[in-house]
Write an enzyme that holds these catalytic residues in place. Structure first.
Site, short mmCIF file in Angstrom:
data_model
loop_
_atom_site.label_atom_id
_atom_site.label_comp_id
_atom_site.label_asym_id
_atom_site.label_seq_id
_atom_site.Cartn_x
_atom_site.Cartn_y
_atom_site.Cartn_z
N SER A 1 0.80 -1.22 0.00
CA SER A 1 0.00 0.00 0.00
C SER A 1 0.83 1.27 0.00
O SER A 1 0.29 2.37 -0.16
CB SER A 1 -0.95 0.03 1.21
OG SER A 1 -0.25 0.33 2.39
N LYS B 1 1.31 4.32 7.35
CA LYS B 1 0.50 5.16 6.47
C LYS B 1 0.90 6.64 6.65
O LYS B 1 1.55 7.03 7.62
CB LYS B 1 -0.99 5.02 6.80
CG LYS B 1 -1.58 3.64 6.55
CD LYS B 1 -1.70 3.34 5.08
CE LYS B 1 -2.38 1.99 4.84
NZ LYS B 1 -1.54 0.86 5.26
#
Length: 217
Positions: free
Chosen positions: A138, A176
């Site tokens: 990701s 993230k």
């Protein structure tokens, strides 16, 4: 004569190239030098180019070449890590804790197991650091791939837009981009195949921020 920031950036680039063969991203350089914006990195890169320490490789993104190093390289490396002295390993590296794997995808169980990872001293600034192995894809658009090792500076605070290790509900860890939205926290991936994740701020604990990356071939 180079300024302290110019010295630090030059050695950070040199050590990243020596270890992985890949130039650090501007985001990684910004985080490593604890600067607020990438414009400061652009100015430092330009100054190093003008002084003949580095050059940009044409037609290649993120491509820098170190032409020469300052004569006081050893002294500068000592200054970079002067506030934190973990146990040293052989070959001029420092061992930091390796706390298992971190999700660059969906959250996974947090920080299982512990061993150690040897890293160049110039990867570490002040404070305590640890490493995690990346699992998932990701964050690929930020240059972070499955199997990479990230270097994390331990902190419970995060600034807007930083790449952080976030602990969700005290059980699941993920890597993230961090953003605040009022009473909410948004955790953004760097891959369009994944959607942002939003949580009440009370559910999120910051475990550290990204300051470096190692890749093994």
């Amino acid at each position: 004569m180079l300024t302290r920031k110019q010295h630090d950036l030059l050695l950070f680039i040199h050590n990243r190239l020596s270890v992985s063969g890949i130039s650090p991203s501007f985001e990684e350089m910004k985080l490593a030098l604890d600067l607020k914006s990438k414009s400061g990195i652009h100015r430092l890169i330009k100054a190093l180019e003008e002084r003949g320490f580095i050059r940009r490789l044409p037609n290649r993104a993120r491509a820098l070449e170190v032409i020469r190093l300052p004569e006081d390289k050893t002294e500068i490396q000592k200054k970079i890590s002067r506030d934190y002295t973990p146990p040293k390993a052989d070959n001029d590296v420092i061992e930091i804790p390796l706390h298992g794997r971190i999700a660059a995808g969906l959250p996974i169980e947090a920080l299982e197991g512990q061993s150690h990872l040897a890293v160049p001293p110039s990867y570490l600034g002040s404070g305590a650091h640890y490493a995690l192995e990346v699992a998932g894809d990701s964050m690929v658009d930020a240059g972070i791939f499955d199997g990479d090792y990230i270097i994390v500076r331990q902190t419970d605070e995060a600034h807007e837009g930083e790449i952080v290790v976030a602990l969700i509900d005290n059980s699941d860890a993920t890597l993230k981009y961090f953003h605040r939205e009022g009473r909410m926290v948004r955790l953004d991936p760097a891959n369009r195949a994944y959607a942002p994740m939003r949580y009440d701020a009370s559910r999120i604990g910051i475990q550290g921020r990204l300051v470096g990356l190692l890749r093994r071939y």
